[in-house]
Design an enzyme around this catalytic site. Sequence first.
Site, PDB file in Angstrom:
ATOM      1  N   CYS A 238      22.270 -23.866 -11.611  1.00  0.00           N
ATOM      2  CA  CYS A 238      20.904 -23.864 -10.918  1.00  0.00           C
ATOM      3  C   CYS A 238      20.922 -24.829  -9.645  1.00  0.00           C
ATOM      4  CB  CYS A 238      20.038 -24.460 -12.060  1.00  0.00           C
ATOM      5  SG  CYS A 238      18.264 -24.642 -11.367  1.00  0.00           S
TER       6      CYS A 238
ATOM      7  N   GLU B  12       3.793   1.583  -1.156  1.00  0.00           N
ATOM      8  CA  GLU B  12       4.481   1.913  -2.660  1.00  0.00           C
ATOM      9  C   GLU B  12       3.613   2.642  -3.491  1.00  0.00           C
ATOM     10  OE1 GLU B  12       7.273  -1.071  -4.160  1.00  0.00           O
ATOM     11  OE2 GLU B  12       6.472  -2.090  -2.330  1.00  0.00           O
TER      12      GLU B  12
ATOM     13  N   ASP C  77      -9.320  -2.771   7.443  1.00  0.00           N
ATOM     14  CA  ASP C  77      -8.536  -3.085   6.154  1.00  0.00           C
ATOM     15  C   ASP C  77      -9.302  -4.236   5.661  1.00  0.00           C
ATOM     16  OD1 ASP C  77      -6.532  -2.902   4.236  1.00  0.00           O
ATOM     17  OD2 ASP C  77      -5.171  -3.520   5.359  1.00  0.00           O
TER      18      ASP C  77
ATOM     19  N   TYR D 262     -20.001   1.743   9.216  1.00  0.00           N
ATOM     20  CA  TYR D 262     -19.637   2.982   9.716  1.00  0.00           C
ATOM     21  C   TYR D 262     -20.226   4.140   8.828  1.00  0.00           C
ATOM     22  CZ  TYR D 262     -16.327   1.858   5.764  1.00  0.00           C
ATOM     23  OH  TYR D 262     -15.835   1.384   4.532  1.00  0.00           O
TER      24      TYR D 262
ATOM     25  N   GLU E 126     -11.913   7.076  13.973  1.00  0.00           N
ATOM     26  CA  GLU E 126     -12.540   5.674  14.129  1.00  0.00           C
ATOM     27  C   GLU E 126     -11.230   4.935  13.225  1.00  0.00           C
ATOM     28  OE1 GLU E 126     -15.870   4.950  11.089  1.00  0.00           O
ATOM     29  OE2 GLU E 126     -16.357   6.553  12.558  1.00  0.00           O
TER      30      GLU E 126
ATOM     31  N   ASP F  64       0.749  -1.083   0.154  1.00  0.00           N
ATOM     32  CA  ASP F  64      -0.052   0.095  -0.112  1.00  0.00           C
ATOM     33  C   ASP F  64       0.749   1.254   0.011  1.00  0.00           C
ATOM     34  OD1 ASP F  64      -2.123  -1.335  -0.022  1.00  0.00           O
ATOM     35  OD2 ASP F  64      -2.976  -0.859   1.946  1.00  0.00           O
TER      36      ASP F  64
ATOM     37  N   CYS G  78      18.165 -19.861 -14.849  1.00  0.00           N
ATOM     38  CA  CYS G  78      18.528 -20.965 -15.172  1.00  0.00           C
ATOM     39  C   CYS G  78      18.299 -21.315 -16.840  1.00  0.00           C
ATOM     40  CB  CYS G  78      17.645 -22.180 -14.271  1.00  0.00           C
ATOM     41  SG  CYS G  78      17.849 -23.966 -15.087  1.00  0.00           S
TER      42      CYS G  78
ATOM     43  N   SER H 216     -14.005   7.480  -1.703  1.00  0.00           N
ATOM     44  CA  SER H 216     -12.821   6.917  -1.454  1.00  0.00           C
ATOM     45  C   SER H 216     -12.514   8.069  -0.265  1.00  0.00           C
ATOM     46  CB  SER H 216     -11.779   6.531  -2.294  1.00  0.00           C
ATOM     47  OG  SER H 216     -10.637   6.216  -1.502  1.00  0.00           O
ATOM     48  N   LEU H 217     -11.327   7.883   0.503  1.00  0.00           N
ATOM     49  CA  LEU H 217     -10.761   8.758   1.438  1.00  0.00           C
ATOM     50  C   LEU H 217      -9.389   9.383   0.702  1.00  0.00           C
ATOM     51  CD1 LEU H 217     -11.498   6.828   4.723  1.00  0.00           C
ATOM     52  CD2 LEU H 217     -12.430   9.262   4.053  1.00  0.00           C
TER      53      LEU H 217
ATOM     54  N   ARG I 101     -18.136  -1.830  -3.708  1.00  0.00           N
ATOM     55  CA  ARG I 101     -17.934  -0.366  -4.406  1.00  0.00           C
ATOM     56  C   ARG I 101     -17.682  -0.437  -5.799  1.00  0.00           C
ATOM     57  NH1 ARG I 101     -13.123   3.192  -1.593  1.00  0.00           N
ATOM     58  NH2 ARG I 101     -11.970   2.054  -3.074  1.00  0.00           N
TER      59      ARG I 101
ATOM     60  N   LYS J 283     -13.259  11.856  11.039  1.00  0.00           N
ATOM     61  CA  LYS J 283     -14.333  12.321  10.421  1.00  0.00           C
ATOM     62  C   LYS J 283     -15.290  13.521  10.893  1.00  0.00           C
ATOM     63  CE  LYS J 283     -15.825   7.765   8.707  1.00  0.00           C
ATOM     64  NZ  LYS J 283     -16.534   6.497   8.830  1.00  0.00           N
TER      65      LYS J 283
ATOM     66  N   ASP K  69       0.760   4.129  -2.694  1.00  0.00           N
ATOM     67  CA  ASP K  69       0.329   5.448  -2.192  1.00  0.00           C
ATOM     68  C   ASP K  69       1.537   6.316  -2.710  1.00  0.00           C
ATOM     69  OD1 ASP K  69      -1.955   4.868  -0.884  1.00  0.00           O
ATOM     70  OD2 ASP K  69      -0.840   4.769   1.035  1.00  0.00           O
TER      71      ASP K  69
ATOM     72  N   CYS L 118      14.272 -28.495 -16.636  1.00  0.00           N
ATOM     73  CA  CYS L 118      14.526 -27.963 -15.170  1.00  0.00           C
ATOM     74  C   CYS L 118      13.572 -28.357 -14.238  1.00  0.00           C
ATOM     75  CB  CYS L 118      14.861 -26.576 -14.950  1.00  0.00           C
ATOM     76  SG  CYS L 118      15.096 -26.154 -13.248  1.00  0.00           S
TER      77      CYS L 118
ATOM     78  N   CYS M 114      18.542 -28.131 -10.876  1.00  0.00           N
ATOM     79  CA  CYS M 114      19.079 -29.035 -11.849  1.00  0.00           C
ATOM     80  C   CYS M 114      20.464 -28.875 -12.359  1.00  0.00           C
ATOM     81  CB  CYS M 114      18.303 -28.721 -13.171  1.00  0.00           C
ATOM     82  SG  CYS M 114      18.584 -27.319 -14.081  1.00  0.00           S
TER      83      CYS M 114
ATOM     84  N   LYS N 218      -2.901   7.389   7.785  1.00  0.00           N
ATOM     85  CA  LYS N 218      -2.463   5.964   7.603  1.00  0.00           C
ATOM     86  C   LYS N 218      -1.419   5.445   8.938  1.00  0.00           C
ATOM     87  CE  LYS N 218      -3.487   3.662   4.222  1.00  0.00           C
ATOM     88  NZ  LYS N 218      -3.589   3.836   2.887  1.00  0.00           N
TER      89      LYS N 218
ATOM     90  N   GLU O 113     -17.587  -2.150   6.243  1.00  0.00           N
ATOM     91  CA  GLU O 113     -16.460  -2.871   5.500  1.00  0.00           C
ATOM     92  C   GLU O 113     -16.593  -4.385   5.926  1.00  0.00           C
ATOM     93  OE1 GLU O 113     -14.484  -0.635   4.274  1.00  0.00           O
ATOM     94  OE2 GLU O 113     -12.661  -1.416   3.962  1.00  0.00           O
TER      95      GLU O 113
ATOM     96  N   LYS P   9      -9.630   2.502  10.860  1.00  0.00           N
ATOM     97  CA  LYS P   9      -9.692   2.333   9.148  1.00  0.00           C
ATOM     98  C   LYS P   9      -9.291   0.787   9.164  1.00  0.00           C
ATOM     99  CE  LYS P   9      -8.691   3.978   4.676  1.00  0.00           C
ATOM    100  NZ  LYS P   9      -8.288   2.641   4.147  1.00  0.00           N
TER     101      LYS P   9
HETATM  102  S1  IVH Z   1     -15.732   6.193   5.644  1.00  0.00           S
HETATM  103  C1  IVH Z   1     -16.479   8.956   2.360  1.00  0.00           C
HETATM  104  N1  IVH Z   1     -15.000   4.876   7.446  1.00  0.00           N
HETATM  105  O1  IVH Z   1     -11.449   3.023   3.453  1.00  0.00           O
HETATM  106  C2  IVH Z   1     -16.090   8.322   3.378  1.00  0.00           C
HETATM  107  N2  IVH Z   1     -14.201   4.248   5.380  1.00  0.00           N
HETATM  108  O2  IVH Z   1      -9.863   4.946   1.314  1.00  0.00           O
HETATM  109  C3  IVH Z   1     -16.129   6.884   3.024  1.00  0.00           C
HETATM  110  N3  IVH Z   1     -12.565   2.250   5.383  1.00  0.00           N
HETATM  111  O3  IVH Z   1     -13.904   3.045   0.771  1.00  0.00           O
HETATM  112  C4  IVH Z   1     -15.672   6.010   4.051  1.00  0.00           C
HETATM  113  N4  IVH Z   1     -12.495   1.945   7.551  1.00  0.00           N
HETATM  114  O4  IVH Z   1     -13.349   1.000   2.082  1.00  0.00           O
HETATM  115  C5  IVH Z   1     -14.883   4.791   6.254  1.00  0.00           C
HETATM  116  N5  IVH Z   1     -14.107   3.583   9.507  1.00  0.00           N
HETATM  117  C6  IVH Z   1     -14.219   3.959   8.115  1.00  0.00           C
HETATM  118  C7  IVH Z   1     -13.453   3.011   7.430  1.00  0.00           C
HETATM  119  C8  IVH Z   1     -13.240   3.170   6.083  1.00  0.00           C
HETATM  120  C9  IVH Z   1     -12.180   1.440   6.314  1.00  0.00           C
HETATM  121  C10 IVH Z   1     -12.439   2.313   4.088  1.00  0.00           C
HETATM  122  C11 IVH Z   1     -13.616   2.193   2.944  1.00  0.00           C
HETATM  123  C12 IVH Z   1     -13.183   3.304   1.815  1.00  0.00           C
HETATM  124  C13 IVH Z   1     -11.437   3.586   1.996  1.00  0.00           C
HETATM  125  C14 IVH Z   1     -11.273   4.763   1.760  1.00  0.00           C
END
Ligand code: IVH
Length: 685
Positions: A407, A35, A117, A224, A113, A33, A425, A82-83, A136, A289, A37, A431, A410, A313, A172, A115
């Site tokens: 090798c 890399e 995965d 969430y 809160e 992630d 090789c 997305s965020l 999504r 948020k 990013d 081989c 082989c 992150k 999620e 995040k």
């Molecule tokens: S809020 C506009 N809350 O992160 C706000 N997202 O990179 C949209 N994710 O697509 C999402 N934990 O898959 C929110 N506590 C959390 C989250 C969360 C994980 C994910 C989600 C979103 C991605 C954004």
Amino acid sequence: MSASPAERAEQLRETIRAHDRRYYQDDAPTISDAEYDRLFRELVQLEEAHPELQAPDSPTQRVGAPASDAFTPVNFAVPMLSLGNAFDANEAREFDRRLCDVLGVSQCDYVAEPKFDGAAVSLLYENGKFTRGATRGDGRTGEDITANLRTVQDLPLALKAEAPARIEIRGEVVMPKSAFERMNNDLAKRGEKRFVNPRNAAAGSLRQIDPKITAKRPLSFMAYAVGAGEEQLSVRTQRELLDQLKAWGFQVSENAVLAQGIDACLAHYDQLMDARAEMEVEIDGVVYKLNALAAREEAGHLARTPRWAIAHKFPAEEVETVLQDVEYQVGRTGAVTPVARLQPVFVGGATVSNATLHNADELERKDIHIGDAVIVRRAGDVIPEVVRAIPEKRPNGAQKPEIPSECPVCGAHVARPEGEVVARCTNGLACPAQRHAALAHFVSRRAMDIDGLGDKMLTQLLARDLIHTPADIYQLKAETLRGLERMGAKSVDNLLKAIEASKDTTLARFIFALGIPDVGETTAQALAEHFGDIQSLREAALADDDTRDISPATKRFPQLTAVADVGPVVASEICDFFKEPHNQQVVEELLNAGIHWPEPKQPQGEALAGLRFVITGTLPDVSRDQAAEIIKGQGGQVSSSVSKNTDYLLAGENAGSKLEKARSLGVIVIEWDQLQEMLQAPERP
Ligand code: IVH
């Protein structure tokens, strides 16, 4: 020579798109992630610094990846955004400052809160009942995975408290770490492929065609947010919203807290970072948020991310351990890869005892010696890697590892051509390691998908000399299989059935299964679409092989490079493959064994036969994908980047760099209306 900003931006877009496909469509990322990013941010910064380079089809302008056609599309009335990311406290503070400015306040209150995965999903409840669930997708259109979601344990099928008649819940789907480890161990025992991390396991499980498979996967849902229907709720803050979700019966994070001001957010971040390793569910950061829902409207959002929230992150987890030895693995294409044998350590949610060292250059660059104390990183997703050695702790007399000249499997000569980083090789399929890897690839899920031919089974078959090439798989008989370890009548029967079923495939899978170096799933798909059958592909490869040394270089491999995304390097690999008599024979035998695929869709017309298009910008009425379908349906081809081989650029609104490139190359630019005319009348603008 360094690339110009325009070239670099295009390079980044291509690379990011490729990683997007691996991540979203294949559930098999190849970079961490962090890399990803880094690449993404470089592109964002470039586009910000050079607004003229902005393109509507840039990955920066969208969320995730398009929905696959295996599931019915679902359109979101409220897009699933997305965020944006903050990678350190300064960036989080900057976000806060901008937001306070926009709202004209001196302090913002947030909910901080975890995040999670996992995989983001949307759940629709009508009259309190769960009626539709979706991935999504690209944020506007997702995939209908209702049947799979119904099998998720703690997803309420009916809401436990009063709710609007139509309400969309977002959250999620995750796989708890312990369950993930257990499932992976089971998969490994059965000789099946393990998932790299809980997130890919969750996403992969949700996109199963058969919900019975999803049902066996230990998945959880954490709520969430609310999508459509939010305006009908009486809640006014994120905190109240989370409580409401809980009242409806959803699992909500226990670690979501009200944070008054950014300092409180950062304090919670530190706390969660410490608690992270002990948590049951993998988290990769903290989301801040804006608590007040009404103020969110005022803050607004950018193309793919809201201005009222950010993901802060966590850095990739790194630990120290000892490099006990370096061994060498031989892969499908003969590449000899150094692998670190480590004193086992727990990092990024799993115990790690092996890590890749990539290649000889890496060994050199990182100045690694056997016995070194080393830093190992596992970003929670990819193969663990050795980040660096700690030379101060080097034991006396520690040796540098060297790539062997023979090798390790082989004994054949290992060659490292001048200027190449990879040593190989030279023994090809003679081989055993290469043969094993090639067969494992051939039978794998995304290739011929032969269930039951796992690693252990292949090892047995190879050890007893029962198979040499993929074609031999189709000659296996029940009598032979019955003699193998752990093969009862039922298993034999199942395996033979799976082998038989694999004959019914697609051309793209078949091409991918052949294991031509550099031909991944996407390229295989493009080749299949372009050539329509294996014969035409082979003929093109053999004809193109004669152009290998002609001058100018740009005229080499004309037929293969006409395929979207095939450049001279890949073309050369394809030629090498098809001119090898052994490979020709294997392909022939496979076809004789009865491998088949559906006839290609015949174009509905010929109006655009032989013409090469690139599509850019926002078209009126249709999406670019739909336009591409229309063009292909009339015999035209669509590629992703403009070159001088392009006949037409179909440009919509806000066309960016592609339009410029087309103009500079003298490619004819047409609009949607003109395309319509071309479809009606044979005259061409
Ligand atoms: S809020 C506009 N809350 O992160 C706000 N997202 O990179 C949209 N994710 O697509 C999402 N934990 O898959 C929110 N506590 C959390 C989250 C969360 C994980 C994910 C989600 C979103 C991605 C954004």
